[in-house]
Write an enzyme that holds these catalytic residues in place. Structure first.
Site, PDB file in Angstrom:
ATOM      1  N   ASP A 115       0.782  -1.182  -0.009  1.00  0.00           N
ATOM      2  CA  ASP A 115       0.114   0.034  -0.139  1.00  0.00           C
ATOM      3  C   ASP A 115       0.754   1.166  -0.022  1.00  0.00           C
ATOM      4  OD1 ASP A 115      -2.511  -1.348  -0.090  1.00  0.00           O
ATOM      5  OD2 ASP A 115      -2.306  -1.467   2.140  1.00  0.00           O
TER       6      ASP A 115
ATOM      7  N   ASP B   7      -4.027  14.455  21.672  1.00  0.00           N
ATOM      8  CA  ASP B   7      -2.712  13.922  21.011  1.00  0.00           C
ATOM      9  C   ASP B   7      -2.719  14.597  19.544  1.00  0.00           C
ATOM     10  OD1 ASP B   7      -1.370  12.720  23.091  1.00  0.00           O
ATOM     11  OD2 ASP B   7      -1.573  10.848  22.376  1.00  0.00           O
TER      12      ASP B   7
END
Ligand code: NAD
Length: 266
Positions: A45, A150
């Site tokens: 990928d 985050d």
């Protein structure tokens, strides 16, 4: 027809790349690395993500095919044993084109009205350079929440099985023209509050992030990581462009999800 082949660079992928190139030239196809009608990516990928970014300025002209030399990929779904079949199909058969939506990312800066635009095939993430990310999230120009945590991940439907899935996002079928916003470890307590669920936005809605304090961010676009300074806003929406895959056989999305995450033995 003109073709190009990109390889992951390991010896197995390189051997396969040279083999396919020779076969296709034998079929009188023309090798054109700059302006291919078809780009075959050999590797995984990540190799297809690289190929996509290489040809992102000619998506209406270049269609992609992914061959995997490791484990089954979401974009790389042909196996090395099938390449003879694939080469004959590319050379002789008019192929069907499957289109998947992409994510548009526009980063605007505080000075000079400058902006940069990116297209993502999987996703874009925003993190702070240091410490907790604090950003105001607007949807369709309306304040939605102040995010602390985050980071945030905005993915395409075909990217929903990648980073987004690891963040607890939903898997979206790529026939849906939508983007998904997923949180990375948001801070939620009596003082700070975020929605806590992934959001799926249709193609006429934008999601815009605005800095609250520090204007410097680490932004990823698929496999690329870039540091952006003096950011005024980061806007996400479904792009007008699409990625086109050349399809020679059916391999339905849900079968790929099943084979990748459940089992490929039945
Ligand atoms: P990499 O080599 O670390 O690959 C990460 C993995 O993601 C590979 O196994 C790859 O097959 C898989 N992957 C990529 N696109 C996918 C998709 N659409 N659906 C399902 N799986 C997919 O990194 P890379 O090759 O440079 O790829 C970059 C991608 O890695 C990013 O676009 C992001 O989606 C993914 N990523 C995932 C995580 C995570 O899951 N926690 C963290 C960072 C990045």
């Amino acid at each position: 027809m003109k073709f190009a082949i990109t390889s992951k660079g390991d010896s197995r992928s390189n051997t396969l790349m040279h083999k396919m190139r020779t076969y296709l030239l034998d079929f009188d196809l023309e090798y054109d690395e700059d302006q291919p009608d078809i780009c075959i990516s050999v590797g995984g990928d990540g190799t297809l993500l690289y190929a996509f970014h290489r040809y992102s300025s000619r998506l209406d002209k270049t269609a992609f095919i992914g061959v995997h030399t490791g484990h089954l990929g979401f974009y790389a779904d042909w196996v090395p044993e099938e390449i003879e079949k694939l080469v004959i199909a590319v050379a002789k058969t008019p192929y069907q084109v499957i289109e998947y939506p992409l994510l548009e990312v526009i980063i605007r800066y505080q000075h000079g009205g400058r902006e940069t635009r990116y297209l993502a095939l999987n996703e874009s993430t925003v993190k702070s350079v240091e410490g907790t990310l604090v950003m105001d999230v607007e949807i369709r120009g309306q304040h939605f929440e102040r995010f602390r945590g985050d980071g945030l991940c905005v993915s395409t439907p075909s990217g929903s099985t990648a980073y987004n899935k690891a963040l607890g996002g939903a898997i979206l079928h790529p026939s849906l023209r939508a983007i998904q916003v997923a949180e990375m470890a948001s801070i939620n307590n009596r003082v700070f509050r975020t929605v806590g669920s992934p959001l799926i936005l249709p193609d006429h809605h934008t999601c815009t992030l605005k800095p609250v304090n520090r204007p410097d961010f680490q932004v990823t676009v698929d496999h690329l990581t870039l540091l952006h300074k003096d950011v005024k806003s980061i806007q996400f929406r479904v792009a007008d462009e699409k990625i086109r895959f050349a399809r020679f056989r059916p391999f339905p999305f849900w079968k790929r999800v099943h084979d990748s995450f459940i089992s490929d033995s039945d």
